[in-house]
Design an enzyme around this catalytic site. Structure first.
Site, mmCIF file in Angstrom:
data_model
loop_
_atom_site.group_PDB
_atom_site.id
_atom_site.type_symbol
_atom_site.label_atom_id
_atom_site.label_comp_id
_atom_site.label_asym_id
_atom_site.label_seq_id
_atom_site.Cartn_x
_atom_site.Cartn_y
_atom_site.Cartn_z
ATOM 1 N N PHE A 117 -8.101 -2.431 -8.734
ATOM 2 C CA PHE A 117 -7.351 -1.890 -8.981
ATOM 3 C C PHE A 117 -5.851 -1.964 -8.611
ATOM 4 C CE2 PHE A 117 -4.796 2.183 -8.180
ATOM 5 C CZ PHE A 117 -4.725 2.796 -10.106
ATOM 6 N N ASP B 110 -4.930 -7.701 -1.567
ATOM 7 C CA ASP B 110 -4.101 -6.409 -2.130
ATOM 8 C C ASP B 110 -5.177 -5.995 -0.875
ATOM 9 O OD1 ASP B 110 -4.196 -3.542 -2.972
ATOM 10 O OD2 ASP B 110 -4.070 -4.614 -4.900
ATOM 11 N N LYS C 106 -0.102 2.464 0.923
ATOM 12 C CA LYS C 106 -1.105 4.333 1.983
ATOM 13 C C LYS C 106 -0.825 4.405 3.518
ATOM 14 C CE LYS C 106 -4.564 3.667 -1.928
ATOM 15 N NZ LYS C 106 -3.568 5.138 -2.917
#
Length: 405
Positions: free
Chosen positions: A139, A224, A253
């Site tokens: 994702f 990532d 995040k």
């Protein structure tokens, strides 16, 4: 009445991309949040891993207050010190340069653009290189290019045609990734831990192989770490567990201490492919967000929270495995330190709902994987409390499901 009013206004004015929600949070502090009726909840998901220091950490609040009283936004037409200070802290641990964004998807977009720009500046043969290999169940975001990079069809449905140039291979499959490379391949992109995909961990051997393969084929290796980076796994960057350094690293995040912020880091040789005007962001590297980011990193180091992530992560892993031994419907405990969860033999959404009703906030992904992303400040008492809520609910939901079969 207040909660009901806000929910009705949400339905009237907000596009419904998040589905039905029953909780209105009005306050948070540390590991706890409170709803409009004053009920307390133990937050074991920390805003999808964003609030890595918990809610309203005094160091973050102080940094935000101090910077916001100076100036809040000036754009990237001018220098601002917090942005430079944060880049300095990040590149002390990753030897390269930074580009700041507002989110993880934008950080991955920047990485994708940089890969293509880098090869366009090389020889005629290299100009053919534009394809990126990513992993199944990965994702990488919800913008069109990051969605195209995401190896999950369910997220892509309804948004065709997606940008071309992406291939998907199974995680930890050396033969598959080797076979996927051709003369148009520019990069391999991987999450050291697939969060949304169900906490699938890339093995150290696999990451070492990818580094060797990318070196051999002269292509770029992208990690990532939008969810797994910045201390959650007990190392500052998750790739440090394997000792494998990527060419490009994406972060987001927790990086802004709860404020919108993302970053793409790249080795100098690759970073220098971006020239003035090639890429930009109006709000990327906002001074208030960056000041919060500086405070975040300084706090992690000053309060020895990497060590706490290791100790508490091991304790949580042990407790979850004890729960698994008593409950055969728990298929597997997966993850690393404070990025951990359990795969169930049945759907997990009812578990999440019942936990919320009993004052515990968790998450379910991949239909049957219960995720825990607690802040690095977590204690044994809070782990014990969470599992004292979770354990009986798991048994109850499983029993109800068995009766319905």
């Amino acid at each position: 009445m207040y909660t009901k009013e806000i929910i009705e206004l949400d339905k009237k004015f907000i596009i419904n991309t998040y589905g039905e929600r029953s909780l209105l949070i009005v306050r948070g502090r540390g590991m706890q949040v409170w709803d409009a009726e004053g009920k307390e909840y133990l937050d074991f998901f920390s805003g999808i891993g964003v609030n890595i220091l918990g809610h309203c950490h005094p160091g973050i609040i102080s940094a935000i207050k101090e910077q916001s009283e100076k100036f809040i936004h000036i754009s990237n037409l001018y220098y601002n010190e917090p942005q430079v200070r944060l880049a300095e802290l990040l590149t002390e641990r990753f030897n390269g340069k930074c580009f700041f964004t507002n989110s993880g998807a934008e950080a991955n977009e920047a990485a994708i653009k940089l890969v293509r720009k880098y090869y366009q500046g090389l020889s005629r043969a290299c100009k053919k290189r534009y394809k990126i290999i990513t992993m199944k169940d990965s994702f990488h975001g919800r913008t069109l290019a990051s969605l195209a990079a995401t190896g999950q069809r369910k997220h892509q449905n309804g948004f065709s045609p997606l940008p071309s140039g992406f291939k998907y291979v199974p995680l930890n499959d050396i033969d598959a990734v080797s076979a996927a490379i051709d003369e148009e391949t520019a990069a391999v992109m991987v999450e050291p831990i697939q969060g949304e995909g169900g906490n699938n961990v890339a093995s150290n051997d696999y990451l070492h192989f990818l580094r060797m393969l990318c070196n051999k084929e002269r292509i770029i290796l992208i990690f990532d770490e939008i969810q797994c980076g910045l201390g959650r796994t007990g190392e500052f960057f998750a790739y440090e567990h394997a000792g494998v350094i990527p060419d490009i690293l994406t972060l987001a995040k927790p990086i802004g201490g709860g404020l919108p912020l993302g970053a793409m880091l790249a080795r100098d040789e690759i970073a220098n492919a971006f020239l003035p005007g090639n890429h930009a962001s109006t709000f990327g590297g906002n001074p208030v967000s960056c000041a919060a980011g500086v405070a975040l990193i300084e706090t992690i180091m000053k309060e020895n929270l990497l060590e706490n992530a290791i100790v508490m992560g091991d304790y949580l892993f042990k407790k979850l495995n004890l729960l698994k031994e008593k409950n055969p419907f728990i298929v597997e405990i997966r993850g690393r330190k404070l990025m951990i969860g359990m795969e169930l033999a049945f759907g997990g959404m009812e578990v999440v709902r019942q936990c919320l009703l009993n004052g515990l906030l968790i998450n379910c992904t991949a239909e049957n994987f219960i995720r825990f992303l607690p802040p690095l400040i977590i204690t044994r008492n809070e782990i014990d409390k969470a599992l004292s809520i979770l354990g009986p609910i798991l048994k109850e939901v499983q029993a109800q499901g068995s009766k319905g079969e």
